[in-house]
Design a protein around this motif. Structure first.
Motif, mmCIF file in Angstrom:
data_model
loop_
_atom_site.group_PDB
_atom_site.id
_atom_site.type_symbol
_atom_site.label_atom_id
_atom_site.label_comp_id
_atom_site.label_asym_id
_atom_site.label_seq_id
_atom_site.Cartn_x
_atom_site.Cartn_y
_atom_site.Cartn_z
ATOM 1 N N LEU B 180 43.322 -13.979 17.535
ATOM 2 C CA LEU B 180 43.656 -14.717 18.763
ATOM 3 C C LEU B 180 43.637 -13.777 19.963
ATOM 4 N N ARG B 181 44.268 -12.635 19.770
ATOM 5 C CA ARG B 181 44.340 -11.672 20.867
ATOM 6 C C ARG B 181 42.965 -11.088 21.182
ATOM 7 N N ARG B 183 40.054 -12.559 20.785
ATOM 8 C CA ARG B 183 39.270 -13.540 21.542
ATOM 9 C C ARG B 183 39.783 -13.629 22.973
ATOM 10 N N ALA B 184 41.101 -13.558 23.111
ATOM 11 C CA ALA B 184 41.681 -13.683 24.455
ATOM 12 C C ALA B 184 41.270 -12.510 25.339
ATOM 13 N N GLU B 187 37.993 -12.835 26.904
ATOM 14 C CA GLU B 187 37.841 -13.892 27.901
ATOM 15 C C GLU B 187 38.594 -13.549 29.187
ATOM 16 N N ASN B 188 39.838 -13.137 29.021
ATOM 17 C CA ASN B 188 40.655 -12.843 30.196
ATOM 18 C C ASN B 188 41.661 -11.740 29.865
#
Lengths: 516, 322, 368
Positions: B180-181, B183-184, B187-188
């Motif tokens: 999750l981290r 991918r995050a 992105e941002n």
């Protein structure tokens, strides 16, 4: 009261190179209150809050949270101390769901399933407790900004924030959304949370806060109870002397129209109509102001008229020509050729190339003018000579055309742009946010130049989100809301009246469209 | 005919394995926002490390470990340049490709004096093919037999590892906190930073993961598929893997399918060499070689779907000064 | 980070120097690692590349290649584009040179062929850059990735052509026939025998390369197009505001870049090999990246960097004779290190230097 304050700051200092962003800041924030921090752009509010949130480190000074001296090395520590922050630019992952965004950084364990499950039920509870409703499975990119902000608040609450910092939260909101936000903040306060509201808007401070602190040029100049102060007093504290925006000008003597826009509709890259069937005209010798909360189509309107953005439908009559904007392929250079100048809203991103020298920037957009060329090559001597002349006329400091524009202050940068656009003697000047991030002295200068240009019988279209600026300069005011022009007022429009229009409430039988 | 087809599929699996490993490697890195055109170099470095150590120790596992070590070291260099020093990620990747190409040949010559190659591997220095139970007995069963005996059985362990890495990567990416981290942050990164997570450490972990998988890919070339390291033995596979990653739009399952497709093209090209195709004539082998690149360009042009990279890919993270 | 706090000579002189010094220091360590004496190696390298006429001739010959590919990368840099496709564009450039030479070599003297070869190489090189440029401009396909892909496609295409229609009849080699005198540029040794360039293939293309440097300098810093290219590279939003068309700027810049890369083939094919053959580019396109980074995308810097890399190529060849342990792969290592330190790690020394050069401010801050 002798209760320990939620936050206490003592002699906080922060420097960025030569810039002293925070000077000996003292601040006491009472538990369970809404505390406003107000100041002009660049006064140091955001820096101070970033220090509190562990994003930056103070050079020296003490931070006390709940009476305990703390060091906040990073955001993680701030979160652990119960500090939550809603940033001006949302810190959300656009292609994640609401749920994933809430969980990010507070996942409970190595595996996601448990954390997601807990978050789902916790969101339900928060929804009931604070009336913060939002579908946990929607992607952020599909949510309107108001709801995105709500997700930010939920993120903080999910991390059990006791202190919530909001940085300019209403900049992107409509008045109705802002009101809703204020209600939420009041609920939070009543639940015992402490709210720190950073803003440069006086009206918000008066409407919602219990206590207000004023910052000016990196210093904390006053902290007062909101009920004991007034907008005038705060404004005076903010700018440091009691000048409110007032521009000396004669009544306008408008002549024939120099720009007529009819039925303009603009659709953005997501397929959303951002400007809807807008018609208006600007006459020689008048300043037409466009008021509105930012994000209601004003930016797109300016960009379309200046040739940067394409329109879906609409015509533009300018310089004796009628242009069908739906089929036109005219770009910004072509529009300049039709005697239209453009001072863009965002000078850093658009108006200047900050790695270029001042003289190079002084011809940006006009570089194809044969006057600046000798044969195949550019005539640098002439360009520099012109730049020096503009520097003198506009009192641009430091007066050095060889300096990169990055090294000029905000006010001087804006003067460089203004000089470039005005000195080409356009019939029509489009101006966006001419005084954003500009010091008071330069504001007066810029306003005076615009009025002079009007008196030289040019037409000026002014877009500003600062209502005071619109009222001070405009001879006519058009109000934009949700992509439409929802009303037109004269030079002496009432502030409250315009405010209602900006919120989409039309309370008078005004003429739609504004063609007179 | 069917037998032929199975044989082509069998070599498809062999040929696509290094692509798949490198492609998944790139997926970890690029999903975290670190663009990696240095896959080729890391693979080459790993192939050399694995070949050299496997030759010296006669132990394939130690060879694999050495390959991973070299590749991770190069990955950390990429991280140091592009994460810590906020350098240009493309430039850093190019540099790593050159470093690997030069150093492997140079050190190979110095240490082994065989023109940059490592000597043929001794017994035990290679991952040998694993024959599944009953493979020989079932070979003659129609249809199922050849599939079982040729296609599924009889590959070395790294092939199975590569295909197992696909669901594993999916699971890590979409079912774990790290994923999750990761991918995050691609992105941002500011959102990750303000959530109290270190962007730097997260991205370093991503380039390390990338290094590990590239290590597998390189080791596969020199000590599983081949029997020793040869100069520039990756021969552009790292770039095909990069193309596959884009083609797969940075998704694990699509990555597998794309790598199989590119591997299939390669297998067909080898098979078709010098053969006439009815009605078409001989298709030049160069056409098949160029096809993965042509397909990727067509995809990038947006004619078959749109490949949208992670939003923060290629941009060094800098805390904004407001 | 706040830029522009350092004096110009530090920004343009000291920092690039430190970056290079670091690259060569690490190269020296590699030499030590393979058991040779780095100082001795440098001596051989310098002697081999500059010590005698023929060595200098080879150095300049390689430098000619690198000037072209370096300029190609640099021009694209100014528009904020990273053209990694120099390799493929130069390869295709060879096709243009070969067409001109094969058609004219037995009909006219070399100076008539030359303009056609220049146009041919620039056109084919530019054509190979066109599709990546067009896709970047209109569809946002990243030019880095597409130019990499086009390098491989070029390689396949040229192998196909040289094994097929371009191959000399009856030959087994994948190459064209050797050009007649009308397709050969004079060697500098024949024009200036007193320099003693010997068998070094340095030829008239060197002057072509220097002329290209001057033209690129004029283009970038003295013309409207150059202003637009730099504007777009520095701030694309502002460029659009200024009425500069992104599509036009991207495409034209990449065409110029591809054309310059293509012209490298004049030196190799018309100047030295006198036939089109497989893999004649052998990484010179990639060296252009190192040259452009090291030369900070300025023609003068590029000339200096190209000569340095010319020395490495020529001196490296000598070195591999004298010290067989140091094979020519050492050059590739050095190239990688230069790209690493002058490019990817370009900011590494900056913070320390800034601290060093602003003691007064640090002091003031302490006192306050």
């Amino acid at each position: 009261m002798s209760e320990t304050p939620a936050i206490e700051l003592r002699k906080i200092n922060k420097r960025f190179g030569p810039v002293h962003a925070n000077k000996d800041i003292d601040l006491v924030v009472k538990k369970g209150s809404i505390h406003g921090i107000i100041g002009e752009n660049g006064a140091g509010k955001s820096t101070l809050m970033s220090i509190l949130y562990g994003f930056y480190h103070a050079d020296d000074g003490d931070i006390l949270i709940d009476g305990k001296k703390e060091t906040i090395p990073d955001s993680k520590a701030a979160i652990a101390m119960g500090i939550g922050m809603v940033h001006q630019h949302f810190m959300l992952v656009d292609n994640f769901s609401v749920l994933e965004n809430v969980v990010l950084g507070a996942e409970d364990s190595q595996l996601l399933a448990g954390g997601l499950f807990r978050a789902r039920s916790e969101l339900k509870r928060l929804e009931e407790e604070y009336e913060l409703r939002v579908d946990p499975d929607t992607l952020i990119e599909d949510l309107p900004v108001g709801l995105q902000q709500r997700v930010e608040i939920l993120k903080a609450l999910y991390r059990s924030a006791e202190i919530l910092i909001l940085d300019e939260p209403t900049g992107v909101l409509t008045p109705a959304e802002a009101d809703h936000l204020f209600k939420i903040l009041e609920v939070l306060r009543n639940e015992g949370k402490t709210v720190l509201l950073i803003t440069h808007k006086l009206r918000e401070i008066m409407a919602i806060t219990d206590t207000v602190s004023v910052m000016r040029r990196g210093e904390m100049v006053a902290t007062v109870e909101t009920k004991d102060t007034s907008m005038e007093q705060l404004a005076e504290l903010m700018v440091g002397r009691s000048v409110l925006l007032r521009v000396d000008k004669k009544p306008a003597e408008p002549k024939a129209p120099v720009m007529e826009v009819s039925n303009l509709t603009v659709t953005d890259s997501r397929g959303v109509q951002v400007v809807k069937d807008v018609s208006f005209s600007v006459r020689a010798g008048e300043i037409v102001g466009i008021a509105g909360v930012s994000g209601n189509g004003q930016s797109e309107l300016l960009e379309t008229l200046s040739g940067i953005r394409r329109a879906t439908t609409g015509t533009l009559k300018i310089h004796g020509e009628t242009i069908d904007l739906s089929t036109s392929t005219l770009d910004a250079a072509d529009m300049r050729g039709k005697s239209m100048g453009h001072v863009p809203e965002d000078r850093h991103r658009m108006g200047l190339i900050n790695s270029f020298t001042e003289y190079e920037n002084s011809i940006l957009g006009y570089h194809r003018d044969p006057a600046y060329s000798k044969g195949l090559l550019m005539d640098l001597a002439t360009i520099k000579k012109n730049a020096v002349a503009e520097i003198e006329k506009y009192d641009i400091r430091p007066p050095n055309p060889m300096l990169k524009t990055a090294n000029f202050s905000g006010g001087n940068q804006q003067k460089i742009v203004l000089a470039r656009e005005i000195e080409r003697d356009p019939e029509v000047l489009l101006v966006g946010q001419p005084t954003r991030g500009v010091d008071i002295g330069a504001i007066e200068f810029i306003h005076r130049r615009l009025v002079e240009l009007r008196d030289a019988e040019k037409g000026i279209l002014l877009v500003s989100v600062e209502l005071d600026e619109i009222r001070a300069l405009s001879d006519r005011v058009l109000v934009m809301f949700d992509g439409r022009i929802v009303g037109e007022r004269g030079a002496n429009a009432e502030e409250g009246d315009l405010g209602l229009l900006m919120a989409g409430v039309d309370n008078s039988p005004s003429v739609q469209g504004g063609m007179q | 005919m069917f037998e032929d087809f199975i044989l082509i599929l069998d070599s498809t699996v062999r040929l696509s394995t290094p692509l798949l490993l490198a492609c998944l490697a790139g997926l970890y890195s690029e999903r975290s926002g670190v663009v990696d055109i240095g896959l080729e170099g890391k693979m080459l470095g790993a192939a050399f490390g694995a070949g050299a150590v496997a030759y010296i120790t006669a132990n394939a596992w130690l060879g694999l470990l050495a390959g991973i070590g070299v590749s991770v070291a190069l990955g950390l260099l990429h991280g140091f340049a592009s994460i810590s020093n906020r350098g240009n990620q493309i430039v850093s990747g190019v540099a790593i490709n050159f470093l690997a190409a030069g150093l492997t040949a140079l050190l190979g010559q110095t240490w082994f004096r065989q023109g940059g190659r490592t000597p043929a591997l001794p017994e035990g220095g290679r991952f040998t093919d694993v024959t599944w139970p009953m493979a020989e007995q079932l070979r003659d069963v129609p249809v199922i037999g050849p599939i079982y005996a040729e296609l599924l059985s009889g590959h070395n362990i790294l092939v199975y590892a590569a295909f197992l890495a696909v669901p594993l990567t999916w699971w890590v990416l979409f079912r774990t906190r790290f994923g999750l981290r990761l991918r995050a942050v691609g992105e941002n990164p500011a959102a990750v930073d303000t959530a109290g997570i270190s962007v730097t450490w997260l991205r370093y972990r991503a380039v390390i993961a990338c290094g590990i998988l590239c290590g597998f890919a390189g080791a596969y070339l020199s000590i599983a598929q081949g029997a020793g390291f040869g100069v520039n033995m990756t021969a552009g596979k790292g770039f095909i893997a990069l193309a596959a990653l884009i083609f797969a739009k940075w998704r694990p399952a699509s990555a597998m399918l794309t790598c199989l497709l590119f591997g299939f093209l390669d297998a067909v090209a080898i098979r078709m060499q010098g053969q006439e195709l009815p009605g078409v004539g001989e298709i030049p082998v160069q056409f098949f070689q160029a096809l993965p690149y042509i397909l990727t360009v067509i995809l990038l042009a947006g004619f078959i779907g749109k490949a949208i990279p992670p939003k923060a890919a290629g941009i060094p993270y800098l805390k904004e000064r407001s | 980070m706040t830029a522009g706090q350092l004096p110009r000579w530090v920004d343009l002189g000291l920092i690039p120097f430190l970056n290079l010094a670091a690259a060569f220091l690490v190269s020296g360590l590699v030499v030590v690692l393979i058991g040779e004496n780095p100082l001795e190696a440098v001596q051989i390298l310098v002697w081999g590349s500059l010590g005698y006429g023929e060595g200098i001739g080879f150095t300049l010959f390689y430098a000619t290649n690198f000037i072209f590919t370096g300029l190609a990368v640099a021009v694209a840099f100014h528009a904020g584009l990273f053209n990694i496709g120099g390799e493929g564009q130069a390869y295709l450039g060879g096709l243009g040179v070969a067409f001109a030479c094969l058609a004219l070599d037995s009909v006219v003297p070399w100076y008539v062929t030359l303009p056609f070869a220049i146009i041919g190489s620039a056109l084919t090189g530019a054509a190979w850059a066109f599709i990546p440029a067009w896709l970047q401009a209109t569809r946002g396909s990243h030019v880095v990735i597409t130019t990499i892909m086009f390098n491989f496609i070029a390689s396949s295409l040229m192998v196909y052509l040289l094994n097929g229609m371009l191959k000399e009849q009856g030959s087994m080699q994948p190459e064209t026939r050797t050009f007649e005198d009308g397709g050969r540029l004079p060697f500098l040794n024949d024009i200036f025998p007193s320099f003693g360039f010997g068998y070094a293939p340095v030829n008239l293309s060197l002057f072509l390369a220097l002329a290209a440097c001057l033209l690129v300098w004029l283009l970038i810093w003295r013309t409207k197009l150059g202003f637009e290219i730099r504007s777009f590279g520095a701030n694309a939003t502002a460029a659009i505001y200024a009425g500069i068309s992104p599509v036009r700027t991207i495409v034209i810049t990449m065409l110029i870049s591809g054309g310059l890369a293509g012209m490298m083939a004049i030196n190799e094919i018309m100047g030295s090999q006198h036939r089109l053959l497989i893999d004649f580019v052998t990484g010179y396109g990639f060296v252009g990246i190192a040259v452009a980074l090291m030369g900070r995308a300025h023609p003068v810097g590029i000339i200096l960097a190209a000569i340095l890399f010319g020395m490495l190529y020529q001196g490296g060849a000598e070195l591999s004779f004298e010290m067989p342990n140091i094979t020519r792969d050492m050059i590739i290592v050095i190239q990688g290190l230069v790209i690493l330190f002058a490019g990817a790690l370009e900011y590494m020394f900056r913070p320390a230097i800034i601290r060093l050069f602003t003691p007064s401010q640090a002091l003031k801050a302490k006192e306050a």
